[in-house]
Scaffold this motif. Structure first.
Motif, PDB file in Angstrom:
ATOM      1  N   GLU A   1      27.887 -38.332  56.704  1.00 60.41           N
ATOM      2  CA  GLU A   1      28.829 -37.388  55.896  1.00 60.41           C
ATOM      3  C   GLU A   1      28.821 -35.921  55.920  1.00 60.41           C
ATOM      4  O   GLU A   1      27.903 -35.678  56.626  1.00 60.41           O
ATOM      5  CB  GLU A   1      28.212 -37.525  54.262  1.00 60.41           C
ATOM      6  N   PHE A   2      29.753 -35.258  56.095  1.00 60.58           N
ATOM      7  CA  PHE A   2      29.825 -33.984  56.996  1.00 60.58           C
ATOM      8  C   PHE A   2      29.089 -32.838  55.892  1.00 60.58           C
ATOM      9  O   PHE A   2      30.133 -33.216  54.764  1.00 60.58           O
ATOM     10  CB  PHE A   2      31.387 -33.589  57.577  1.00 60.58           C
ATOM     11  N   ARG A   3      28.769 -32.147  57.043  1.00 63.06           N
ATOM     12  CA  ARG A   3      28.412 -30.462  56.121  1.00 63.06           C
ATOM     13  C   ARG A   3      29.496 -30.104  56.093  1.00 63.06           C
ATOM     14  O   ARG A   3      30.192 -29.635  57.200  1.00 63.06           O
ATOM     15  CB  ARG A   3      26.845 -30.447  56.469  1.00 63.06           C
ATOM     16  N   ASN A   4      29.728 -29.304  54.647  1.00 64.73           N
ATOM     17  CA  ASN A   4      30.734 -28.086  54.739  1.00 64.73           C
ATOM     18  C   ASN A   4      30.626 -26.947  56.006  1.00 64.73           C
ATOM     19  O   ASN A   4      28.779 -26.618  56.002  1.00 64.73           O
ATOM     20  CB  ASN A   4      30.433 -27.874  53.540  1.00 64.73           C
ATOM     21  N   ARG A   5      31.397 -26.354  56.924  1.00 66.85           N
ATOM     22  CA  ARG A   5      30.736 -25.264  57.606  1.00 66.85           C
ATOM     23  C   ARG A   5      30.268 -24.234  56.887  1.00 66.85           C
ATOM     24  O   ARG A   5      29.583 -23.464  57.944  1.00 66.85           O
ATOM     25  CB  ARG A   5      31.971 -25.445  58.607  1.00 66.85           C
ATOM     26  N   ASN A   6      30.346 -24.195  55.603  1.00 68.50           N
ATOM     27  CA  ASN A   6      29.962 -22.819  55.591  1.00 68.50           C
ATOM     28  C   ASN A   6      28.649 -22.958  54.814  1.00 68.50           C
ATOM     29  O   ASN A   6      28.328 -21.921  54.833  1.00 68.50           O
ATOM     30  CB  ASN A   6      31.297 -22.417  54.460  1.00 68.50           C
TER      31      ASN A   6
ATOM     32  N   GLU B   1      27.706 -25.025  64.794  1.00 71.62           N
ATOM     33  CA  GLU B   1      28.571 -25.259  63.661  1.00 71.62           C
ATOM     34  C   GLU B   1      29.805 -26.417  64.729  1.00 71.62           C
ATOM     35  O   GLU B   1      30.200 -27.305  64.543  1.00 71.62           O
ATOM     36  CB  GLU B   1      29.767 -24.529  63.794  1.00 71.62           C
ATOM     37  N   ASN B   2      29.881 -26.095  65.893  1.00 76.84           N
ATOM     38  CA  ASN B   2      30.312 -27.707  66.594  1.00 76.84           C
ATOM     39  C   ASN B   2      28.526 -28.511  67.277  1.00 76.84           C
ATOM     40  O   ASN B   2      29.788 -29.687  67.404  1.00 76.84           O
ATOM     41  CB  ASN B   2      30.114 -26.998  68.384  1.00 76.84           C
TER      42      ASN B   2
ATOM     43  N   VAL C   1      36.122 -25.897  69.606  1.00 77.45           N
ATOM     44  CA  VAL C   1      36.107 -27.387  68.770  1.00 77.45           C
ATOM     45  C   VAL C   1      36.210 -27.806  67.718  1.00 77.45           C
ATOM     46  O   VAL C   1      36.920 -28.777  67.263  1.00 77.45           O
ATOM     47  CB  VAL C   1      34.495 -27.265  69.013  1.00 77.45           C
ATOM     48  N   CYS C   2      35.999 -26.429  66.669  1.00 77.19           N
ATOM     49  CA  CYS C   2      36.065 -25.858  65.580  1.00 77.19           C
ATOM     50  C   CYS C   2      37.724 -26.436  64.786  1.00 77.19           C
ATOM     51  O   CYS C   2      38.250 -24.999  64.499  1.00 77.19           O
ATOM     52  CB  CYS C   2      35.165 -25.215  64.639  1.00 77.19           C
ATOM     53  N   THR C   3      38.239 -27.450  65.445  1.00 75.44           N
ATOM     54  CA  THR C   3      40.223 -27.252  64.797  1.00 75.44           C
ATOM     55  C   THR C   3      40.775 -28.629  65.289  1.00 75.44           C
ATOM     56  O   THR C   3      40.052 -29.319  65.442  1.00 75.44           O
ATOM     57  CB  THR C   3      40.338 -26.352  66.165  1.00 75.44           C
ATOM     58  N   THR C   4      41.620 -28.477  64.070  1.00 74.89           N
ATOM     59  CA  THR C   4      42.547 -29.887  64.195  1.00 74.89           C
ATOM     60  C   THR C   4      43.423 -29.344  65.494  1.00 74.89           C
ATOM     61  O   THR C   4      44.434 -30.501  65.417  1.00 74.89           O
ATOM     62  CB  THR C   4      42.993 -29.815  63.252  1.00 74.89           C
ATOM     63  N   LYS C   5      43.814 -28.583  65.951  1.00 75.02           N
ATOM     64  CA  LYS C   5      44.747 -28.247  67.001  1.00 75.02           C
ATOM     65  C   LYS C   5      44.972 -29.363  68.429  1.00 75.02           C
ATOM     66  O   LYS C   5      45.830 -29.360  69.223  1.00 75.02           O
ATOM     67  CB  LYS C   5      45.212 -26.125  67.398  1.00 75.02           C
ATOM     68  N   TRP C   6      43.799 -29.549  68.637  1.00 72.11           N
ATOM     69  CA  TRP C   6      43.549 -30.312  70.157  1.00 72.11           C
ATOM     70  C   TRP C   6      42.260 -31.295  69.776  1.00 72.11           C
ATOM     71  O   TRP C   6      41.441 -30.766  69.089  1.00 72.11           O
ATOM     72  CB  TRP C   6      43.827 -29.175  70.603  1.00 72.11           C
TER      73      TRP C   6
END
Length: 253
Positions: free
Chosen positions: A184-189, A117-118, A80-85
């Protein structure tokens, strides 16, 4: 019916198992003979799966392979947490459709909605409204997959920022195509708390949204209310059913 198929389809007719057993993915999908090369990296597997899911004749096999891949805990965030697909786009398209792939796609979403994270990507990301609309649509039509949709929603709302979004949600068509501001997105870290309590920052937008949410019978809140009322007779039923599971899992929300 699926349950009444004869011996050749052991994935649906599983003698010796109770109905509750057959509702569990690990049991109900026994016999789904789908080859997966577990040694291949996701970069080599996911793109071909997504392409196959666009073909109706290959969709069921592809979504089943994806369900098995996401059954591996270590794969869930990477998928899920990727820009590849874009897995969510294709999986949501499956639950917007019809047929056996709807149920398997719901199982995939349940797997993917577990990691913290997802949850942020699924509930607050670009596919958030479409995902909620698809889940609400299944619940509103009282399909057998309703209990799986309730499970997915319960998983997502363990993210505090998703609670207000879920409570306020009205499908875009029902809301006259109004476009709410993108969250607004929350930083994954960042450290994300694992509870579903409402914080004070949610109260104002909730108050503003109450008239629309309560007046619109297609809002998530109203559909959830209907699900509870409709399935209430199954609360004390002596046998396990999808309706009873829908009621129980609705209460998790």
């Amino acid at each position: 019916s699926k349950m009444g198929r004869m011996e050749g389809s052991s994935s649906w007719w599983l003698g010796g198992y109770s109905l509750l057993d057959r509702m569990r993915p690990s049991v109900c999908m026994l016999g789904e003979e789908v080859d997966i090369d577990w040694g291949k990296p996701l970069d080599d597997v996911i793109p071909s799966l997504l392409c196959s899911m666009e073909e109706p004749s290959e969709r069921m096999e592809s979504i089943t392979r994806l369900w098995k891949l996401t059954g591996v805990v270590e794969n869930r965030v990477a998928v899920v947490c990727t820009t590849k697909w874009d897995v969510l786009d294709k999986v949501i398209a499956c639950i917007e459709g019809e047929g056996e792939s709807v149920r398997t796609a719901c199982l995939v979403l349940n797997n993917l909605s577990v990691p913290i994270e997802n949850k942020a990507v699924m509930a607050l990301g670009q596919w958030g409204d479409r995902l909620l609309a698809a889940l609400v649509s299944i619940m509103r039509r009282d399909l057998p997959e309703t209990y799986l949709c309730c499970t997915c929603l319960a998983n997502l709302t363990f993210l505090p920022d998703a609670v207000g979004i879920a409570i306020n949600f009205v499908p875009p068509v029902a809301a006259n195509n109004m476009s709410p501001e993108e969250p607004e997105f929350r930083n994954r870290n960042d450290s994300l708390p694992r509870n579903r309590s409402l914080n004070k920052s949610m109260l104002l937008p909730l108050a503003d949204a109450v008239p629309t949410v309560l007046q619109d019978q297609q809002s998530l809140l109203r559909v959830l209310e209907c699900t509870l009322h409709r399935n209430a007779p199954f609360l004390l039923a002596p046998v396990t059913s999808t309706q009873g599971e829908a009621l129980r899992r609705s209460c998790h929300l």
